[in-house]
Design a protein around this motif. Sequence first.
Motif, PDB file in Angstrom:
ATOM      1  N   VAL A 107     -13.834  -1.865   2.679  1.00 36.71           N
ATOM      2  CA  VAL A 107     -14.400  -2.935   3.369  1.00 36.71           C
ATOM      3  C   VAL A 107     -15.269  -2.394   4.538  1.00 36.71           C
ATOM      4  CG1 VAL A 107     -13.916  -4.975   4.776  1.00 36.71           C
ATOM      5  CG2 VAL A 107     -12.639  -4.644   2.946  1.00 36.71           C
ATOM      6  N   TYR A 162     -15.831   1.626   5.572  1.00 36.69           N
ATOM      7  CA  TYR A 162     -14.905   2.498   4.792  1.00 36.69           C
ATOM      8  C   TYR A 162     -15.682   2.731   3.459  1.00 36.69           C
ATOM      9  CZ  TYR A 162     -11.131   3.317   7.755  1.00 36.69           C
ATOM     10  OH  TYR A 162     -10.169   3.721   8.672  1.00 36.69           O
ATOM     11  N   ILE A 172      -7.562  -6.412   8.121  1.00 36.83           N
ATOM     12  CA  ILE A 172      -8.538  -6.022   7.207  1.00 36.83           C
ATOM     13  C   ILE A 172      -7.378  -5.303   6.487  1.00 36.83           C
ATOM     14  CG2 ILE A 172      -9.889  -4.120   6.177  1.00 36.83           C
ATOM     15  CD1 ILE A 172     -11.793  -4.299   8.434  1.00 36.83           C
ATOM     16  N   SER A 173      -6.248  -4.409   7.000  1.00 39.99           N
ATOM     17  CA  SER A 173      -5.518  -3.797   6.318  1.00 39.99           C
ATOM     18  C   SER A 173      -4.163  -4.677   5.917  1.00 39.99           C
ATOM     19  CB  SER A 173      -4.902  -2.787   7.239  1.00 39.99           C
ATOM     20  OG  SER A 173      -3.593  -2.077   6.722  1.00 39.99           O
ATOM     21  N   ARG A 215      -4.789  -7.266   2.599  1.00 37.65           N
ATOM     22  CA  ARG A 215      -4.916  -6.575   1.527  1.00 37.65           C
ATOM     23  C   ARG A 215      -3.671  -7.158   0.610  1.00 37.65           C
ATOM     24  NH1 ARG A 215      -4.744  -0.222   2.318  1.00 37.65           N
ATOM     25  NH2 ARG A 215      -3.282  -1.010   3.813  1.00 37.65           N
ATOM     26  N   ASP A 241      -4.390   3.146  -0.272  1.00 37.60           N
ATOM     27  CA  ASP A 241      -5.665   3.294   0.804  1.00 37.60           C
ATOM     28  C   ASP A 241      -6.661   4.114   0.315  1.00 37.60           C
ATOM     29  OD1 ASP A 241      -3.933   2.416   2.822  1.00 37.60           O
ATOM     30  OD2 ASP A 241      -4.201   4.149   4.049  1.00 37.60           O
ATOM     31  N   VAL A 242      -8.043   3.865   0.688  1.00 35.24           N
ATOM     32  CA  VAL A 242      -9.304   4.482   0.107  1.00 35.24           C
ATOM     33  C   VAL A 242      -9.410   5.781   0.908  1.00 35.24           C
ATOM     34  CG1 VAL A 242     -10.855   3.570   1.674  1.00 35.24           C
ATOM     35  CG2 VAL A 242     -11.634   4.188  -0.814  1.00 35.24           C
ATOM     36  N   HIS A 300       5.350   5.435   2.807  1.00 34.69           N
ATOM     37  CA  HIS A 300       3.977   5.033   3.422  1.00 34.69           C
ATOM     38  C   HIS A 300       3.537   4.161   2.776  1.00 34.69           C
ATOM     39  CE1 HIS A 300       0.208   7.864   4.345  1.00 34.69           C
ATOM     40  NE2 HIS A 300       0.215   6.785   4.808  1.00 34.69           N
ATOM     41  N   ALA A 301       2.602   3.179   3.600  1.00 31.51           N
ATOM     42  CA  ALA A 301       1.967   2.142   2.733  1.00 31.51           C
ATOM     43  C   ALA A 301       0.673   2.614   1.954  1.00 31.51           C
ATOM     44  CB  ALA A 301       1.551   0.939   3.532  1.00 31.51           C
ATOM     45  N   TRP A 323       3.491  -1.076  12.805  1.00 34.70           N
ATOM     46  CA  TRP A 323       2.489  -0.468  11.940  1.00 34.70           C
ATOM     47  C   TRP A 323       1.949  -1.319  10.831  1.00 34.70           C
ATOM     48  CZ3 TRP A 323      -0.422   3.256  13.044  1.00 34.70           C
ATOM     49  CH2 TRP A 323       0.082   4.084  14.291  1.00 34.70           C
ATOM     50  N   HIS A 324       1.883  -2.700  11.205  1.00 31.24           N
ATOM     51  CA  HIS A 324       1.197  -3.851  10.571  1.00 31.24           C
ATOM     52  C   HIS A 324       1.967  -4.070   9.097  1.00 31.24           C
ATOM     53  CE1 HIS A 324      -1.523  -1.444  13.235  1.00 31.24           C
ATOM     54  NE2 HIS A 324      -1.360  -2.546  13.964  1.00 31.24           N
ATOM     55  N   GLU A 369       2.351  -1.741   6.962  1.00 31.32           N
ATOM     56  CA  GLU A 369       3.486  -0.800   6.534  1.00 31.32           C
ATOM     57  C   GLU A 369       4.687  -1.031   6.938  1.00 31.32           C
ATOM     58  OE1 GLU A 369       2.515   3.638   6.135  1.00 31.32           O
ATOM     59  OE2 GLU A 369       3.198   3.448   8.333  1.00 31.32           O
ATOM     60  N   TYR A 375     -12.367   8.321  12.853  1.00 31.08           N
ATOM     61  CA  TYR A 375     -12.050   7.309  13.741  1.00 31.08           C
ATOM     62  C   TYR A 375     -13.239   7.210  14.743  1.00 31.08           C
ATOM     63  CZ  TYR A 375      -6.957   7.210  12.835  1.00 31.08           C
ATOM     64  OH  TYR A 375      -5.628   7.196  12.418  1.00 31.08           O
ATOM     65  N   LEU A 425     -15.685   5.202  12.848  1.00 29.34           N
ATOM     66  CA  LEU A 425     -15.153   4.075  12.087  1.00 29.34           C
ATOM     67  C   LEU A 425     -14.411   2.802  12.797  1.00 29.34           C
ATOM     68  CD1 LEU A 425     -14.353   5.675   8.655  1.00 29.34           C
ATOM     69  CD2 LEU A 425     -16.345   4.435   9.027  1.00 29.34           C
TER      70      LEU A 425
HETATM   71  C1  2GW Z   1      -8.643   0.441   9.312  1.00 30.41           C
HETATM   72  C2  2GW Z   1      -8.534   1.061  10.647  1.00 30.41           C
HETATM   73  C3  2GW Z   1      -9.780   0.943  11.595  1.00 30.41           C
HETATM   74  C4  2GW Z   1     -10.866   0.401  11.218  1.00 30.41           C
HETATM   75  C5  2GW Z   1     -11.158   0.077   9.850  1.00 30.41           C
HETATM   76  C6  2GW Z   1     -10.100  -0.017   9.132  1.00 30.41           C
HETATM   77  C7  2GW Z   1     -10.565  -0.313   7.716  1.00 30.41           C
HETATM   78  C8  2GW Z   1      -9.541  -0.124   6.668  1.00 30.41           C
HETATM   79  C9  2GW Z   1     -11.685  -0.515   7.283  1.00 30.41           C
HETATM   80  O1  2GW Z   1     -12.788  -0.912   7.968  1.00 30.41           O
HETATM   81  N1  2GW Z   1     -12.103  -1.077   5.888  1.00 30.41           N
HETATM   82  C10 2GW Z   1     -11.016  -0.942   4.832  1.00 30.41           C
HETATM   83  O2  2GW Z   1     -11.193  -1.045   3.579  1.00 30.41           O
HETATM   84  N2  2GW Z   1      -9.653  -0.666   5.326  1.00 30.41           N
HETATM   85  C11 2GW Z   1      -8.950  -0.388   4.330  1.00 30.41           C
HETATM   86  O3  2GW Z   1      -7.562  -0.694   4.788  1.00 30.41           O
HETATM   87  C12 2GW Z   1      -8.994   0.986   3.600  1.00 30.41           C
HETATM   88  O4  2GW Z   1      -8.583   0.643   2.192  1.00 30.41           O
HETATM   89  C13 2GW Z   1      -8.044   1.780   4.243  1.00 30.41           C
HETATM   90  O5  2GW Z   1      -7.595   3.151   3.589  1.00 30.41           O
HETATM   91  C14 2GW Z   1      -6.767   0.775   4.567  1.00 30.41           C
HETATM   92  C15 2GW Z   1      -5.715   1.246   5.670  1.00 30.41           C
HETATM   93  O6  2GW Z   1      -6.596   1.324   6.883  1.00 30.41           O
HETATM   94  P1  2GW Z   1      -6.615   2.984   7.244  1.00 30.41           P
HETATM   95  O7  2GW Z   1      -6.658   4.005   6.237  1.00 30.41           O
HETATM   96  O8  2GW Z   1      -7.522   3.291   8.454  1.00 30.41           O
HETATM   97  O9  2GW Z   1      -5.371   3.283   8.063  1.00 30.41           O
HETATM   98  P2  2GW Z   1      -4.139   4.445   8.046  1.00 30.41           P
HETATM   99  O10 2GW Z   1      -4.494   5.649   7.392  1.00 30.41           O
HETATM  100  O11 2GW Z   1      -3.646   4.640   9.514  1.00 30.41           O
HETATM  101  O12 2GW Z   1      -2.958   3.558   7.228  1.00 30.41           O
HETATM  102  C16 2GW Z   1      -1.634   3.367   7.406  1.00 30.41           C
HETATM  103  O13 2GW Z   1      -1.334   2.269   8.079  1.00 30.41           O
HETATM  104  C17 2GW Z   1      -2.142   0.896   7.905  1.00 30.41           C
HETATM  105  C18 2GW Z   1      -1.521  -0.091   8.822  1.00 30.41           C
HETATM  106  O14 2GW Z   1      -2.038   0.292  10.075  1.00 30.41           O
HETATM  107  C19 2GW Z   1      -1.647   0.684   6.447  1.00 30.41           C
HETATM  108  O15 2GW Z   1      -0.242   0.390   6.172  1.00 30.41           O
HETATM  109  C20 2GW Z   1      -2.001   1.772   5.508  1.00 30.41           C
HETATM  110  O16 2GW Z   1      -1.729   1.533   4.281  1.00 30.41           O
HETATM  111  C21 2GW Z   1      -1.091   3.072   5.945  1.00 30.41           C
HETATM  112  O17 2GW Z   1      -1.441   4.074   5.015  1.00 30.41           O
END
Ligand code: 2GW
Length: 296
Positions: A67, A70, A129-130, A133, A156-157, A209-210, A243-244, A246, A290, A293
């Motif tokens: 989204v 990303y 967004i997270s 899902r 996660d992407v 890990h989510a 952690w939302h 997760e 970060y 994004l």
């Molecule tokens: C996420 C954080 C900040 C800004 C944008 C986004 C974002 C996430 C976005 O703009 N667009 C998007 O498609 N995402 C989706 O949500 C994408 O698939 C991404 O991999 C997923 C989770 O966000 P991510 O990967 O940045 O968060 P992490 O790596 O810190 O993830 C862990 O914690 C999350 C909850 O805070 C989730 O539980 C995730 O599954 C965990 O791995």
Amino acid sequence: RCHLAPGEKLKLGNSIDASLDLWSRGDVQTCTDWGAPVIWDGMFDPDHYDQEHRRNHSSVSLTVFAVGRYLDAYLEAFLLSAERHFMVALPVTYYVFTDVPERVPNIHLGPGRSLKVVRVQRHSRWQDISMMRMRAIADAIESQIRRYSRYIFCFDVDQVFVGRFGSEALGDSVALLHAYYYHRPQSLYTYDRNPRSRAYMETGDFYYHAAVFGGSWQNVKNMTETCYQTIMEDKENQVEALWHDESHLNKYLWLHKPSRVLSPEYCWSSDIGYRGDMHVTRLLWAKKKYDTLRIT
Ligand code: 2GW
Ligand code: MN
């Protein structure tokens, strides 16, 4: 507790697993208290797994969200690497959830593999967004996935496949040990500790890990629907789990034990130094961007 000598065989009830061998290892926990295997390299014969799943006509859907920014940042590398390493022996359908369908890269897919794009709205808060899902996955299972695939994996992407992520990872309900916590004491797990949240838990089994979870479509539907419900109850009560999604997933998996647990080989971070129990890496966290994004 599940005590196994190195090289000893795990006994599993599930019909596909019953005809497959998993051998224990001496240096890591290969079985949970409730008898689920923890999958590490060296425990299984990859070809034997693939053959058995092909014989059973196993098919897999992969869901991934890309989204906003990303999409350009991560999706193409994720999909190209999945083509090389994810369930290569089996039919795979990718479900890409995005708010910008026209920007989904046109990837050349191998035989038996296809890609569907699902349009989702873009929530303004990244936490939403997270978390949202969960709802979108449950809806897609009900409307499409259940008709085509027995198994689903949700990713996660922001990660890249670098080694086999194969049929040994399939199971009725599959959870991943978080690379940062698998060797740490429970007191350091970052469960939600606020009693006002539905994700609240004092103790648990592991810190999952989510970024990767999966299972049969029935189980993943229940998992994602339940997490969505508890997330929405929190919203009504104006609390948000640490952690939302997760945190909610960890609570769910404590109450509904996974039938299969993946070692951190299945989602490793290069920021963690050398570890002797890690013989292979299969999926790696992509570099966080970060600064560019996470401006909201
Ligand atoms: C996420 C954080 C900040 C800004 C944008 C986004 C974002 C996430 C976005 O703009 N667009 C998007 O498609 N995402 C989706 O949500 C994408 O698939 C991404 O991999 C997923 C989770 O966000 P991510 O990967 O940045 O968060 P992490 O790596 O810190 O993830 C862990 O914690 C999350 C909850 O805070 C989730 O539980 C995730 O599954 C965990 O791995
Ligand atoms: Mn991530």
